[in-house]
Motif scaffolding. Structure first.
Motif, PDB file in Angstrom:
ATOM      1  N   GLY A 210      71.983  31.389  45.403  1.00 36.81           N
ATOM      2  CA  GLY A 210      72.961  32.154  45.717  1.00 36.81           C
ATOM      3  C   GLY A 210      73.685  32.786  44.556  1.00 36.81           C
ATOM      4  O   GLY A 210      73.316  32.401  43.279  1.00 36.81           O
ATOM      5  N   GLY A 211      74.566  33.783  44.822  1.00 40.80           N
ATOM      6  CA  GLY A 211      75.416  34.223  43.684  1.00 40.80           C
ATOM      7  C   GLY A 211      74.740  35.115  42.910  1.00 40.80           C
ATOM      8  O   GLY A 211      73.448  35.886  43.417  1.00 40.80           O
ATOM      9  N   TRP A 212      75.014  35.646  41.660  1.00 41.86           N
ATOM     10  CA  TRP A 212      74.472  36.606  40.841  1.00 41.86           C
ATOM     11  C   TRP A 212      73.101  36.060  40.488  1.00 41.86           C
ATOM     12  O   TRP A 212      72.065  36.888  39.943  1.00 41.86           O
ATOM     13  N   ARG A 213      72.995  34.985  40.325  1.00 48.20           N
ATOM     14  CA  ARG A 213      71.717  34.413  39.848  1.00 48.20           C
ATOM     15  C   ARG A 213      70.653  34.798  40.833  1.00 48.20           C
ATOM     16  O   ARG A 213      69.469  34.995  40.506  1.00 48.20           O
ATOM     17  N   ARG A 214      70.916  34.594  42.187  1.00 50.17           N
ATOM     18  CA  ARG A 214      69.918  34.807  43.158  1.00 50.17           C
ATOM     19  C   ARG A 214      69.759  36.227  43.318  1.00 50.17           C
ATOM     20  O   ARG A 214      68.385  36.762  43.283  1.00 50.17           O
ATOM     21  N   GLY A 215      70.671  37.117  43.057  1.00 50.59           N
ATOM     22  CA  GLY A 215      70.445  38.486  42.738  1.00 50.59           C
ATOM     23  C   GLY A 215      69.300  39.054  41.893  1.00 50.59           C
ATOM     24  O   GLY A 215      68.641  39.790  41.941  1.00 50.59           O
ATOM     25  N   VAL A 216      69.873  38.442  40.516  1.00 54.41           N
ATOM     26  CA  VAL A 216      68.699  38.635  39.504  1.00 54.41           C
ATOM     27  C   VAL A 216      67.486  38.130  39.754  1.00 54.41           C
ATOM     28  O   VAL A 216      66.387  38.883  39.555  1.00 54.41           O
TER      29      VAL A 216
END
Length: 336
Positions: free
Chosen positions: A54-60
């Motif tokens: 999750g979070g920005w890590r998942r977005g990237v």
């Protein structure tokens, strides 16, 4: 023309030796006796690291289709470590008692959450037993099925010889087997220490972990058997004046009645559905940390507060982390 003709230059024989290496290329030694590397998923697939959840890590990770992997967050790593601790190998049967000298502090909620966490993250059998003599609600919170109770199991215990026989007296909450308490309070009062021990023997033949929701009080007959057979103990309190005092008095009682070692190795759960800014929660935590093996704070969660069926997937992330931490702390004691 003949080979001796002076105008003909004879072709030199082909040099069968290896050609000299190209400039800048260092030949690698070849060991013909070395075995070929095995072929399998671990050797054929390039591992790019665990995907973030999750979070920005998942977005990237999602936008780049996995070409850029920031890796899991510290919270995700901590959760995986707790799950690995819960999966600790278990040598034999372990009995976990959940107790408190005071009612209404969340023992049944803690028993349900602990049972689900262990059952869903381990590969062996986990049974949750409601030993409350006053029409306990553990089965209501987990499966909603109280049609078959521990009293029915005791009536047919001599004929229960296989895991399938045990299953006839339990209901399922995911992978967790639940054994309901007698719903008639008059009949429940007769649930004695000897009967509790008989249930433990039967469950121990087919299951690996037994979690007992012991009900209110410490002096009824079934509670004597629960404490005598317990390998691990969870004491439930709350960060309030009465909740903390009652949990501390539970430890005092255990020390005064021959269960000092069990008390010292217990895990205290502070159920934070009730708390006050006027109470020093850090002081409460330090008090129990000095007396027991570990302290876990179970935060307020709307899903638990309404008193209905408990589903791990409906809990807030911080609540799931607290439940997993409790499971990990209990599993830490499996070696002892």
């Amino acid at each position: 023309m003949s080979p001796s003709d002076p105008d003909v230059t004879p072709t030199p024989p082909r040099d069968r030796r290896a050609a000299p290496p190209q400039r800048g290329v260092v030949p690698l030694p070849v060991d013909a006796s070395a075995p070929a590397p095995p072929l399998g998923p671990d050797s054929l697939v390039r591992y790019s690291g665990e995907a973030p959840m999750g979070g920005w890590r998942r977005g990237v990770y999602t936008v780049t289709r996995g070409r850029m992997n920031p890796g899991p967050s510290p919270a995700q790593v901590a959760r995986q470590q707790m799950i690995q601790a819960i999966r600790r190998p278990l040598p034999g049967v372990r009995r976990v008692a959940v107790a408190s000298i005071k009612g209404g502090v969340g023992k049944t909620t803690v028993s349900a959450c602990l049972g689900l966490a262990l059952a869903e993250n381990r590969g062996d059998r986990v049974v949750a037993l409601d030993a409350n003599p006053d029409a306990g609600t553990l089965a209501d919170r987990l499966t909603g099925d109280t049609s078959v109770t521990v009293r029915d199991l005791l009536a047919g215990i001599e004929q229960a010889t296989t895991i399938h026989d045990l299953d006839r007296f339990t209901s399922l909450a995911g992978r967790l087997r639940v054994l309901a308490s007698e719903q008639d309070p008059a009949a429940g009062e007769s649930f004695s220490r000897a009967e509790y021990e008989a249930v433990c023997r039967l469950v121990g033949r087919f299951a690996n972990i037994l979690i007992t929701d012991s009900g209110t009080g410490l002096v009824h007959s079934a509670m004597e058997g629960t404490l005598a057979l317990a390998d691990s103990l969870v004491v439930v309190g709350s960060p309030t004046v009465d909740g903390a005092n009652r949990a501390s008095k539970t430890l005092d009682w255990l020390h005064g009645h021959g269960f000092a070692a069990l008390a010292e190795q217990s895990v205290v759960v502070l159920s934070c559905d009730r708390w006050s800014r006027d109470v020093d929660r850090d002081l409460v935590r330090r008090h129990f940390e000095s007396r027991t093996r570990a302290v876990v704070e179970l935060p307020f969660d709307p899903h638990l507060a309404y008193g209905g069926r408990v589903h791990l997937g409906a809990l807030r992330p911080e609540t799931i982390d607290a439940v997993l931490l409790l499971g990990a702390r209990i599993a830490d004691g499996f070696d002892g």
